[in-house]
Scaffold this active site. Structure first.
Site, PDB file in Angstrom:
ATOM      1  N   HIS A   1      12.762  53.155  20.502  1.00  0.00           N
ATOM      2  CA  HIS A   1      13.018  53.580  19.124  1.00  0.00           C
ATOM      3  C   HIS A   1      12.353  52.629  18.135  1.00  0.00           C
ATOM      4  CE1 HIS A   1      14.499  56.221  16.137  1.00  0.00           C
ATOM      5  NE2 HIS A   1      14.813  55.159  15.420  1.00  0.00           N
TER       6      HIS A   1
ATOM      7  N   TYR B   1       9.167  52.705  14.714  1.00  0.00           N
ATOM      8  CA  TYR B   1       9.043  51.981  13.429  1.00  0.00           C
ATOM      9  C   TYR B   1       7.823  51.065  13.422  1.00  0.00           C
ATOM     10  CZ  TYR B   1      13.418  54.166  12.596  1.00  0.00           C
ATOM     11  OH  TYR B   1      14.382  55.131  12.441  1.00  0.00           O
TER      12      TYR B   1
ATOM     13  N   HIS C   1       9.972  67.372  16.012  1.00  0.00           N
ATOM     14  CA  HIS C   1      10.360  66.197  15.211  1.00  0.00           C
ATOM     15  C   HIS C   1       9.298  65.106  15.299  1.00  0.00           C
ATOM     16  CE1 HIS C   1      12.567  62.684  13.813  1.00  0.00           C
ATOM     17  NE2 HIS C   1      12.443  62.126  15.002  1.00  0.00           N
ATOM     18  N   PHE C   2       8.862  64.816  16.536  1.00  0.00           N
ATOM     19  CA  PHE C   2       7.962  63.655  16.578  1.00  0.00           C
ATOM     20  C   PHE C   2       6.535  64.013  16.194  1.00  0.00           C
ATOM     21  CE2 PHE C   2       8.199  64.274  21.353  1.00  0.00           C
ATOM     22  CZ  PHE C   2       6.861  64.504  21.609  1.00  0.00           C
ATOM     23  N   HIS C   3       6.185  65.293  16.228  1.00  0.00           N
ATOM     24  CA  HIS C   3       4.866  65.614  15.679  1.00  0.00           C
ATOM     25  C   HIS C   3       4.888  65.509  14.156  1.00  0.00           C
ATOM     26  CE1 HIS C   3       3.688  66.899  19.736  1.00  0.00           C
ATOM     27  NE2 HIS C   3       2.467  66.632  19.296  1.00  0.00           N
TER      28      HIS C   3
ATOM     29  N   ARG D   1      11.553  71.063  26.392  1.00  0.00           N
ATOM     30  CA  ARG D   1      10.306  70.318  26.215  1.00  0.00           C
ATOM     31  C   ARG D   1       9.836  69.812  27.579  1.00  0.00           C
ATOM     32  NH1 ARG D   1      11.884  64.215  24.099  1.00  0.00           N
ATOM     33  NH2 ARG D   1       9.672  63.886  24.471  1.00  0.00           N
ATOM     34  N   ARG D   2       8.683  69.181  27.588  1.00  0.00           N
ATOM     35  CA  ARG D   2       8.070  68.597  28.791  1.00  0.00           C
ATOM     36  C   ARG D   2       7.967  69.618  29.923  1.00  0.00           C
ATOM     37  NH1 ARG D   2      12.314  64.538  28.220  1.00  0.00           N
ATOM     38  NH2 ARG D   2      11.559  62.689  27.131  1.00  0.00           N
TER      39      ARG D   2
HETATM   40 FE1  HAS Z   1      12.842  60.026  15.649  1.00  0.00          FE
HETATM   41  C1  HAS Z   1      13.283  61.192  18.852  1.00  0.00           C
HETATM   42  C2  HAS Z   1      16.221  59.924  15.204  1.00  0.00           C
HETATM   43  C3  HAS Z   1      12.398  58.720  12.471  1.00  0.00           C
HETATM   44  C4  HAS Z   1       9.527  59.466  16.343  1.00  0.00           C
HETATM   45  N1  HAS Z   1      11.634  60.296  17.281  1.00  0.00           N
HETATM   46  C5  HAS Z   1      12.015  60.795  18.503  1.00  0.00           C
HETATM   47  C6  HAS Z   1      10.880  60.807  19.377  1.00  0.00           C
HETATM   48  C7  HAS Z   1       9.823  60.266  18.672  1.00  0.00           C
HETATM   49  C8  HAS Z   1      10.313  59.966  17.346  1.00  0.00           C
HETATM   50  C9  HAS Z   1       8.432  60.021  19.183  1.00  0.00           C
HETATM   51  O1  HAS Z   1      18.710  60.024  16.948  1.00  0.00           O
HETATM   52  C10 HAS Z   1      10.853  61.375  20.791  1.00  0.00           C
HETATM   53  C11 HAS Z   1      10.889  60.346  21.857  1.00  0.00           C
HETATM   54  C12 HAS Z   1      10.826  61.011  23.211  1.00  0.00           C
HETATM   55  O2  HAS Z   1       9.712  61.224  23.711  1.00  0.00           O
HETATM   56  O3  HAS Z   1      11.879  61.375  23.736  1.00  0.00           O
HETATM   57  N2  HAS Z   1      14.076  59.484  14.102  1.00  0.00           N
HETATM   58  C13 HAS Z   1      15.417  59.524  14.127  1.00  0.00           C
HETATM   59  C14 HAS Z   1      15.957  59.057  12.856  1.00  0.00           C
HETATM   60  C15 HAS Z   1      14.867  58.731  12.093  1.00  0.00           C
HETATM   61  C16 HAS Z   1      13.697  58.982  12.881  1.00  0.00           C
HETATM   62  C17 HAS Z   1      17.387  58.955  12.453  1.00  0.00           C
HETATM   63  N3  HAS Z   1      11.272  59.272  14.598  1.00  0.00           N
HETATM   64  C18 HAS Z   1      11.308  58.778  13.319  1.00  0.00           C
HETATM   65  C19 HAS Z   1      10.006  58.305  12.955  1.00  0.00           C
HETATM   66  C20 HAS Z   1       9.199  58.511  14.052  1.00  0.00           C
HETATM   67  C21 HAS Z   1      10.010  59.120  15.068  1.00  0.00           C
HETATM   68  C22 HAS Z   1       9.664  57.690  11.622  1.00  0.00           C
HETATM   69  C23 HAS Z   1       7.756  58.204  14.258  1.00  0.00           C
HETATM   70  C24 HAS Z   1       6.983  57.621  13.403  1.00  0.00           C
HETATM   71  N4  HAS Z   1      14.434  60.502  16.785  1.00  0.00           N
HETATM   72  C25 HAS Z   1      15.726  60.322  16.442  1.00  0.00           C
HETATM   73  C26 HAS Z   1      16.589  60.648  17.585  1.00  0.00           C
HETATM   74  C27 HAS Z   1      15.758  60.986  18.640  1.00  0.00           C
HETATM   75  C28 HAS Z   1      14.402  60.897  18.101  1.00  0.00           C
HETATM   76  C29 HAS Z   1      18.050  60.618  17.670  1.00  0.00           C
HETATM   77  C30 HAS Z   1      16.159  61.357  20.075  1.00  0.00           C
HETATM   78  C31 HAS Z   1      16.420  62.782  20.194  1.00  0.00           C
HETATM   79  C32 HAS Z   1      16.647  63.201  21.621  1.00  0.00           C
HETATM   80  O4  HAS Z   1      17.714  63.754  21.891  1.00  0.00           O
HETATM   81  O5  HAS Z   1      15.781  63.002  22.495  1.00  0.00           O
HETATM   82  C33 HAS Z   1      14.933  58.151  10.684  1.00  0.00           C
HETATM   83  O6  HAS Z   1      14.254  56.913  10.663  1.00  0.00           O
HETATM   84  C34 HAS Z   1      14.394  59.084   9.654  1.00  0.00           C
HETATM   85  C35 HAS Z   1      14.653  58.566   8.244  1.00  0.00           C
HETATM   86  C36 HAS Z   1      13.718  59.202   7.274  1.00  0.00           C
HETATM   87  C37 HAS Z   1      14.053  59.680   6.087  1.00  0.00           C
HETATM   88  C38 HAS Z   1      12.984  60.301   5.203  1.00  0.00           C
HETATM   89  C39 HAS Z   1      12.635  59.420   3.996  1.00  0.00           C
HETATM   90  C40 HAS Z   1      11.491  60.018   3.253  1.00  0.00           C
HETATM   91  C41 HAS Z   1      10.456  59.301   2.721  1.00  0.00           C
HETATM   92  C42 HAS Z   1       9.344  60.037   2.025  1.00  0.00           C
HETATM   93  C43 HAS Z   1       9.602  60.126   0.560  1.00  0.00           C
HETATM   94  C44 HAS Z   1       8.543  60.947  -0.073  1.00  0.00           C
HETATM   95  C45 HAS Z   1       8.028  60.712  -1.292  1.00  0.00           C
HETATM   96  C46 HAS Z   1       6.929  61.574  -1.765  1.00  0.00           C
HETATM   97  C47 HAS Z   1       8.494  59.611  -2.147  1.00  0.00           C
HETATM   98  C48 HAS Z   1      15.434  59.636   5.560  1.00  0.00           C
HETATM   99  C49 HAS Z   1      10.389  57.826   2.777  1.00  0.00           C
HETATM  100  C50 HAS Z   1       7.160  62.097  -3.134  1.00  0.00           C
HETATM  101  C51 HAS Z   1       5.872  62.619  -3.630  1.00  0.00           C
HETATM  102  C52 HAS Z   1       5.718  63.270  -4.804  1.00  0.00           C
HETATM  103  C53 HAS Z   1       4.369  63.670  -5.221  1.00  0.00           C
HETATM  104  C54 HAS Z   1       6.827  63.673  -5.637  1.00  0.00           C
END
Ligand code: HAS
Length: 566
Positions: free
Chosen positions: A238, A242, A389-391, A454-455
């Protein structure tokens, strides 16, 4: 050709005022990293295309190519090799720019040693996969057993990245020795925080690979403890996500304010954000194992709670970025509630690609919060929802940001122009990527909710009626995959052009480093006391992992023999 004819236009992109902003030795080092990472991107994308087409039922693979073989090379080359080597190159470039203009020879030497170790390790891993001796996917779950050289290759990739991190730490401490009592430049601070996170989390996978998998794959021990190996993997896994995200955040926090003619909103908030990532991104690996035996519900619950803590720094980032964007727009005369949005440089690829990534991250991050919810995880775990999700997170948010960086970093390093035509083509390429990702990932989320695992290679599950409802979605996933592949080829073509063919310029594109808002307070020096934060992180890790791992060691079964499932 003159700069004016060739360049994107001095009004749009500030020029550095010098022909080369990097000394030749640093240029070579950074370009070597970018070059190998792009090569890896091509390998991974090609495997991705054929695997998608097979999975959609569009094509049959030749008898000597396996679906899981393609899936492994896709995951390893993109998730492990491309990201790690690109990130090193980008971090080096920012350190050189913010810590005095060039690396010292000893710093550069460590970076080169790290680079060669990473390249040798990656090639070794690629060869074992191409020889069909390592179709174990990028997570290499035991008891599937690959050739031992696959694990050796991955171990070298990690060791190389550790050696490369010496350059980052050495240059940072050199700067601090010469600037006692001052807060370090924001880019350098964030690069160090990223590497601190990386060093702590890779300990888990290093123990898994060196202590468990390599001896087992060489046949020195017969059995492997599967629960323990998966736990060590996800201790790393995990935080790995990050490690991909933080360099994108560095670009958003430090480089983009300059591109949008704004100022960095706060000097302390981004530092605190990165500290929170160090604290919370590691003791949460169980949220990938919520459906596994051998871990008690209590410890899964503890790590679910900690997972919700790790969402906070991303929410702080969203707030900070919006503030930065709005202040930049208003300082350029924007009026009304949303007038500032129009002032943002939408036609500049250095902003457009990453901002598409940011917008995609809003639903993608919400999806992550769903995954992390203990009960909802039962619905989505091991379905295509997770692949969606991860794509959206790594292959859209992070990769679009890395593409945005490449579009100016390559010409800046090569002393060439980012021409208007290439800028516009890059915008088209980004739009194609966003469309492709929309088709593919949104559909994956939906069909995942309908239960598609998946997989898995293409199968009709013996014409099961449930599987038949997935068919139309599979077609859309395939179309998305084709869009993505075309877009990737276009990206590589533009990079090739910017590297070799774009007109040389007298003064290259400026390396954009934002200035901090003059009203921002000085960051408290405690944020720079790394021993404190590493100490607190270790305590949190011990709280989250010590007892469950002790239980595994105490009550672990005899272990599993290796399987070759392909
Ligand atoms: Fe995830 C599974 C939970 C973030 C990647 N994640 C994965 C896997 C990958 C991955 C690769 O809890 C699969 C692994 C595998 O092969 O089995 N993930 C989370 C949570 C977050 C999260 C809570 N994941 C990521 C990020 C990844 C990533 C980042 C890659 C870079 N994920 C999980 C969980 C699994 C999981 C479970 C396991 C599921 C299972 O059962 O297998 C958090 O960090 C997300 C927080 C993000 C936010 C969004 C904030 C938004 C922002 C943009 C703001 C936009 C602006 C633009 C300002 C709250 C910062 C405005 C523009 C204008 C012009 C107005």
């Amino acid at each position: 050709m003159s700069e004016k004819q060739a360049g994107f236009g001095t009004a749009d992109i500030p020029q550095s005022g010098v022909k080369n902003q990097f000394v030749p030795e640093d240029r070579k080092l950074i370009l070597a990293h970018l070059g190998f990472s792009f090569f890896s991107l091509l390998i991974g994308a090609t495997a991705g295309l054929f695997q998608t087409l097979q999975r959609t039922g569009y094509i049959d693979l030749p008898a000597n190519v396996g679906y899981y073989q393609l899936l492994t090379i896709h995951g390893v080359s993109l998730a492990l090799v491309f990201t790690t080597i690109f990130i090193h190159g980008y971090l080096y470039s920012g350190l050189v720019r913010t810590l005095g203009g060039s690396f010292q020879p000893s710093e550069r030497a460590w970076a080169w040693i790290g680079y060669y170790v990473m390249v040798v390790g990656s090639i070794l891993a690629f060869i074992t996969i191409l020889n069909n001796n390592a179709s174990v996917l990028y997570t290499f779950y035991a008891p599937m057993q690959a050739s031992p050289w696959f694990y050796v290759g991955l171990a070298l990739l990690v060791v190389g990245s550790w050696i490369g991190s010496i350059t980052i730490f050495k240059s940072y401490f050199r700067w601090r020795r010469g600037n006692r009592g001052k807060a370090s430049p924001l880019f350098a601070y964030m690069a160090v925080a990223t590497m601190v996170l990386w060093l702590i989390c890779t300990v888990g996978v290093a123990i898994e690979v060196v202590v468990q998998l390599i001896p087992w794959a060489f046949g020195w021990v017969e059995r492997v403890d599967v629960s323990l190996s998966r736990t060590l993997f996800w201790y790393f896994g995990h935080a790995l996500v990050y490690f991909w995200l933080l360099p994108a955040y560095i670009y958003w926090y430090v480089n983009i304010p300059r591109i949008i003619k704004g100022k960095i909103f706060s000097d302390s908030l981004p530092r605190l954000t990165f500290i929170l990532f160090i604290l919370y991104s590691i003791p949460v690996g169980f949220h990938h194992q919520l459906n596994e035996p051998a871990i008690s519900t209590f410890w899964k619950f503890v790590q679910v709670i900690l997972t919700f803590f790790v969402v906070i720094p991303s929410l702080m980032t969203a707030f900070s970025l919006l503030a930065t964007f709005e202040l930049a727009g208003r300082s350029q005369g924007a009026t009304g509630l949303f007038g500032w949005i129009k002032k943002l440089p939408w036609k500049d690829i250095r902003f457009f690609a990453p901002v598409m990534g940011m917008l995609i991250f809003i639903p993608a991050g919400a999806g992550g919060i769903i995954n992390a919810s203990f009960q909802l995880n039962q619905v989505v775990h091991n379905t295509l929802w997770i692949t969606g999700h991860f794509h959206m997170t790594v292959a859209a948010t992070v990769l679009l940001t890395f593409m945005g960086i490449s579009y100016w970093l390559v010409p800046a390093l090569r002393g060439r122009a980012l021409t208007k035509r290439m800028n516009n083509l890059a915008i088209f390429q980004t739009v194609l990527w966003v469309f492709g990702m929309g088709f593919m990932s949104v559909t994956m989320h939906v069909v995942g909710l309908l239960g598609e695992p998946r997989r898995t290679a293409y199968t009709t599950y013996m014409d099961s009626p449930v599987a038949q409802t997935w068919e139309p979605y599979r077609q859309l996933v395939g179309i998305g995959g084709i869009f993505l592949f075309i877009s990737l080829l276009l990206f590589l073509f533009i990079i090739y052009y910017l590297w070799f063919a774009s007109p040389r310029v007298e003064s290259s594109i400026e390396y954009p480093i934002g200035e901090v808002n003059e009203k921002a307070q000085k960051p408290p020096l405690i944020l720079e006391k790394w021993s404190v934060w590493v100490g607190v992180t270790i305590v949190l890790i011990l709280i989250a992992y010590a007892i469950p791992i002790w239980n595994m060691l105490q009550h672990g079964p005899a272990g599993a023999m290796g399987f070759r499932t392909w």
